[in-house]
Design a protein around this motif. Structure first.
Motif, PDB file in Angstrom:
ATOM      1  N   PRO A  23       0.809  -1.227   0.000  1.00 56.94           N
ATOM      2  CA  PRO A  23       0.000   0.000   0.000  1.00 56.94           C
ATOM      3  C   PRO A  23       0.838   1.270   0.000  1.00 56.94           C
ATOM      4  CG  PRO A  23       0.088  -0.905   2.207  1.00 56.94           C
ATOM      5  CD  PRO A  23       0.797  -1.895   1.318  1.00 56.94           C
ATOM      6  N   TYR A  24       0.278   2.288  -0.594  1.00 51.51           N
ATOM      7  CA  TYR A  24       0.785   3.653  -0.444  1.00 51.51           C
ATOM      8  C   TYR A  24       0.223   4.160   0.882  1.00 51.51           C
ATOM      9  CZ  TYR A  24       1.451   8.640  -1.464  1.00 51.51           C
ATOM     10  OH  TYR A  24       1.823   9.959  -1.426  1.00 51.51           O
ATOM     11  N   GLU A  25       1.072   4.726   1.731  1.00 46.92           N
ATOM     12  CA  GLU A  25       0.583   5.217   3.028  1.00 46.92           C
ATOM     13  C   GLU A  25       1.571   6.172   3.669  1.00 46.92           C
ATOM     14  OE1 GLU A  25       1.963   4.057   6.182  1.00 46.92           O
ATOM     15  OE2 GLU A  25       2.519   1.945   5.904  1.00 46.92           O
ATOM     16  N   ASN A  26       1.032   7.084   4.478  1.00 50.57           N
ATOM     17  CA  ASN A  26       1.838   8.125   5.126  1.00 50.57           C
ATOM     18  C   ASN A  26       1.719   8.074   6.644  1.00 50.57           C
ATOM     19  OD1 ASN A  26      -0.879   9.001   5.205  1.00 50.57           O
ATOM     20  ND2 ASN A  26      -0.283  11.147   5.292  1.00 50.57           N
ATOM     21  N   LEU A  27       1.424   6.915   7.203  1.00 45.05           N
ATOM     22  CA  LEU A  27       1.110   6.825   8.634  1.00 45.05           C
ATOM     23  C   LEU A  27       2.281   7.210   9.529  1.00 45.05           C
ATOM     24  CD1 LEU A  27      -1.049   3.573   8.610  1.00 45.05           C
ATOM     25  CD2 LEU A  27      -1.815   5.956   8.568  1.00 45.05           C
ATOM     26  N   ASP A  28       3.504   6.856   9.141  1.00 41.16           N
ATOM     27  CA  ASP A  28       4.658   7.219   9.984  1.00 41.16           C
ATOM     28  C   ASP A  28       4.841   8.730  10.050  1.00 41.16           C
ATOM     29  OD1 ASP A  28       5.197   4.639  10.646  1.00 41.16           O
ATOM     30  OD2 ASP A  28       7.006   4.433   9.435  1.00 41.16           O
ATOM     31  N   HIS A  42      16.650  -0.255   5.982  1.00 36.39           N
ATOM     32  CA  HIS A  42      15.522   0.206   6.785  1.00 36.39           C
ATOM     33  C   HIS A  42      14.211   0.077   6.014  1.00 36.39           C
ATOM     34  CE1 HIS A  42      18.429   2.948   9.287  1.00 36.39           C
ATOM     35  NE2 HIS A  42      18.587   1.653   9.520  1.00 36.39           N
ATOM     36  N   LEU A  43      14.239   0.407   4.731  1.00 38.31           N
ATOM     37  CA  LEU A  43      13.045   0.277   3.900  1.00 38.31           C
ATOM     38  C   LEU A  43      12.638  -1.188   3.758  1.00 38.31           C
ATOM     39  CD1 LEU A  43      13.883   2.834   1.067  1.00 38.31           C
ATOM     40  CD2 LEU A  43      12.266   3.129   2.950  1.00 38.31           C
ATOM     41  N   HIS A  44      13.614  -2.054   3.610  1.00 39.07           N
ATOM     42  CA  HIS A  44      13.322  -3.482   3.490  1.00 39.07           C
ATOM     43  C   HIS A  44      12.665  -3.993   4.767  1.00 39.07           C
ATOM     44  CE1 HIS A  44      13.987  -7.822   2.999  1.00 39.07           C
ATOM     45  NE2 HIS A  44      14.151  -7.594   1.706  1.00 39.07           N
ATOM     46  N   ASP A  45      13.158  -3.554   5.905  1.00 39.21           N
ATOM     47  CA  ASP A  45      12.575  -3.976   7.179  1.00 39.21           C
ATOM     48  C   ASP A  45      11.130  -3.498   7.285  1.00 39.21           C
ATOM     49  OD1 ASP A  45      12.690  -4.906  10.071  1.00 39.21           O
ATOM     50  OD2 ASP A  45      12.273  -2.771  10.340  1.00 39.21           O
ATOM     51  N   LYS A  46      10.879  -2.247   6.917  1.00 43.00           N
ATOM     52  CA  LYS A  46       9.539  -1.684   7.041  1.00 43.00           C
ATOM     53  C   LYS A  46       8.558  -2.321   6.064  1.00 43.00           C
ATOM     54  CE  LYS A  46       6.975   2.692   6.630  1.00 43.00           C
ATOM     55  NZ  LYS A  46       7.072   4.152   6.437  1.00 43.00           N
ATOM     56  N   ILE A  47       8.933  -2.360   4.781  1.00 37.72           N
ATOM     57  CA  ILE A  47       7.992  -2.752   3.731  1.00 37.72           C
ATOM     58  C   ILE A  47       7.904  -4.267   3.551  1.00 37.72           C
ATOM     59  CG2 ILE A  47       7.532  -2.575   1.250  1.00 37.72           C
ATOM     60  CD1 ILE A  47       8.822   0.263   1.417  1.00 37.72           C
ATOM     61  N   VAL A  48       9.034  -4.949   3.651  1.00 35.01           N
ATOM     62  CA  VAL A  48       9.051  -6.396   3.422  1.00 35.01           C
ATOM     63  C   VAL A  48       8.845  -7.167   4.725  1.00 35.01           C
ATOM     64  CG1 VAL A  48      10.412  -8.343   2.583  1.00 35.01           C
ATOM     65  CG2 VAL A  48      10.506  -6.145   1.386  1.00 35.01           C
ATOM     66  N   THR A  49       9.712  -6.916   5.714  1.00 34.05           N
ATOM     67  CA  THR A  49       9.635  -7.694   6.960  1.00 34.05           C
ATOM     68  C   THR A  49       8.390  -7.357   7.764  1.00 34.05           C
ATOM     69  OG1 THR A  49      12.058  -7.771   7.047  1.00 34.05           O
ATOM     70  CG2 THR A  49      10.850  -8.305   9.074  1.00 34.05           C
ATOM     71  N   ARG A  50       8.141  -6.055   7.964  1.00 33.27           N
ATOM     72  CA  ARG A  50       6.980  -5.642   8.776  1.00 33.27           C
ATOM     73  C   ARG A  50       5.723  -5.449   7.945  1.00 33.27           C
ATOM     74  NH1 ARG A  50       7.673  -0.750  11.239  1.00 33.27           N
ATOM     75  NH2 ARG A  50       9.623  -0.150  10.235  1.00 33.27           N
ATOM     76  N   ARG A  51       5.827  -5.656   6.642  1.00 34.70           N
ATOM     77  CA  ARG A  51       4.690  -5.642   5.719  1.00 34.70           C
ATOM     78  C   ARG A  51       3.882  -4.355   5.799  1.00 34.70           C
ATOM     79  NH1 ARG A  51       4.515 -10.647   3.601  1.00 34.70           N
ATOM     80  NH2 ARG A  51       2.453 -10.327   2.633  1.00 34.70           N
ATOM     81  N   ARG A  52       4.602  -3.244   5.847  1.00 33.47           N
ATOM     82  CA  ARG A  52       3.980  -1.936   5.809  1.00 33.47           C
ATOM     83  C   ARG A  52       4.038  -1.421   4.368  1.00 33.47           C
ATOM     84  NH1 ARG A  52       4.399   1.502  10.072  1.00 33.47           N
ATOM     85  NH2 ARG A  52       3.614   3.043   8.578  1.00 33.47           N
ATOM     86  N   GLY A  53       3.621  -0.181   4.176  1.00 41.82           N
ATOM     87  CA  GLY A  53       3.742   0.477   2.887  1.00 41.82           C
ATOM     88  C   GLY A  53       4.669   1.667   3.021  1.00 41.82           C
ATOM     89  N   GLY A  54       4.377   2.722   2.274  1.00 40.27           N
ATOM     90  CA  GLY A  54       5.182   3.931   2.326  1.00 40.27           C
ATOM     91  C   GLY A  54       4.708   4.904   1.270  1.00 40.27           C
ATOM     92  N   TYR A  55       5.481   5.984   1.089  1.00 38.95           N
ATOM     93  CA  TYR A  55       5.135   6.892   0.005  1.00 38.95           C
ATOM     94  C   TYR A  55       6.268   6.898  -1.006  1.00 38.95           C
ATOM     95  CZ  TYR A  55       7.750  11.060   1.811  1.00 38.95           C
ATOM     96  OH  TYR A  55       8.696  11.961   2.212  1.00 38.95           O
ATOM     97  N   CYS A  56       6.215   7.794  -1.999  1.00 42.80           N
ATOM     98  CA  CYS A  56       7.033   7.634  -3.204  1.00 42.80           C
ATOM     99  C   CYS A  56       8.516   7.423  -2.934  1.00 42.80           C
ATOM    100  CB  CYS A  56       6.829   8.823  -4.144  1.00 42.80           C
ATOM    101  SG  CYS A  56       7.470  10.404  -3.532  1.00 42.80           S
TER     102      CYS A  56
END
Length: 262
Positions: free
Chosen positions: A46-51, A64-78
């Motif tokens: 998902p695209y998301e700005n929660l942080d 850090h991005l790999h941990d957030k998006i892949v390991t913790r299964r979060r999203g992010g922005y561009c």
């Protein structure tokens, strides 16, 4: 080489990323595989700005991005999503250049700030525009960088228009007219170049990312979005609007419709 052998030769971090986006096909460096990788990403992450809303500083470092998006299964922005997707493509042998863009759609500035990251990927001499970091409707597969070539994807049609000042405009066909989405030049950007833009997005008082939750993800039926406290589920020409009444209901919607646990 068989697919199982290809996967075994990849770094564990790459295999985990492919598993995160549900990609199980060949890895031959082709344009067809590139298209499927981008499509899988948009349907899984998902695209998301929660942080940003929580005041958690973002890191654009790949681990850090790999941990957030892949390991913790979060999203992010561009800046997060396209940075990590660009890393994946490089690991798979693609020729990738990081670029910066101005987002014109729904912008109140003219010209808008350069606050969006995109990727140029060259396959067999043909450059493609790749982007997995937009909350609105954008191409779900790479766009061949050929001037004025109309490229249809499902019910959507796009084309790239060259511009003497702004490089390229990605445009979309709506109601018989072409509308600008964003513009970008082909000047390569370094990792540090995005730190200024992401700092503004995270900290500027008038940054939209600081104002309200913004989420989006593609689905097989259409797309799910959230803006503020309203969640919208688009299925074909129909839309279902949900309004969670408290934080617990909103968190439940995040998990159910975007795969995010917080």
């Amino acid at each position: 080489m068989e697919k199982s052998q290809q996967l075994q030769q990849l770094k564990p971090e790459v295999r985990a990323y492919l598993d995160r986006i549900g990609y199980t096909g060949p890895l031959d460096g082709s344009a067809a595989v590139l298209a499927k990788l981008q499509r899988c990403h948009l349907y899984a992450v998902p695209y998301e700005n929660l942080d940003i809303l929580r005041g958690i500083p973002l890191s654009l470092k790949i681990d850090h991005l790999h941990d957030k998006i892949v390991t913790r299964r979060r999203g992010g922005y561009c800046f997060e999503l396209n940075a990590l997707f660009g890393w994946l493509l490089r690991e798979l042998g693609y020729d990738v250049t990081d670029l910066v863009a101005r987002f014109w759609r729904d912008s109140t500035d003219s010209p808008p700030k350069r606050r969006h990251q995109v990727l140029k990927v060259i396959v067999d001499g043909q450059p493609y525009l790749c982007d997995v970091g937009v909350g609105g409707i954008v191409p779900r597969e790479p766009i061949a960088m050929n001037a004025y070539e109309e490229q249809r994807q499902g019910e959507e049609t796009y084309r790239l228009e060259p511009d003497a000042q702004y490089g390229w405009f990605l445009t979309e066909l709506k109601h018989g007219e072409w509308h600008r989405i964003y513009s970008f030049t082909e000047e390569p950007q370094l990792a540090g170049d995005y730190e200024f833009a992401t700092f503004w997005c995270e900290n500027a008082p008038d940054s939209i990312f600081r104002q309200t939750p913004i989420l989006a993800i593609r689905t097989e039926e259409g797309r799910n979005t959230a803006f503020g406290s309203e969640v919208r589920l688009f299925k074909g020409t129909e839309v279902e609007v949900l309004t969670p009444e408290n934080d617990a209901e909103f968190d439940s919607a995040l998990e159910k419709y975007f795969g995010i646990k917080r």
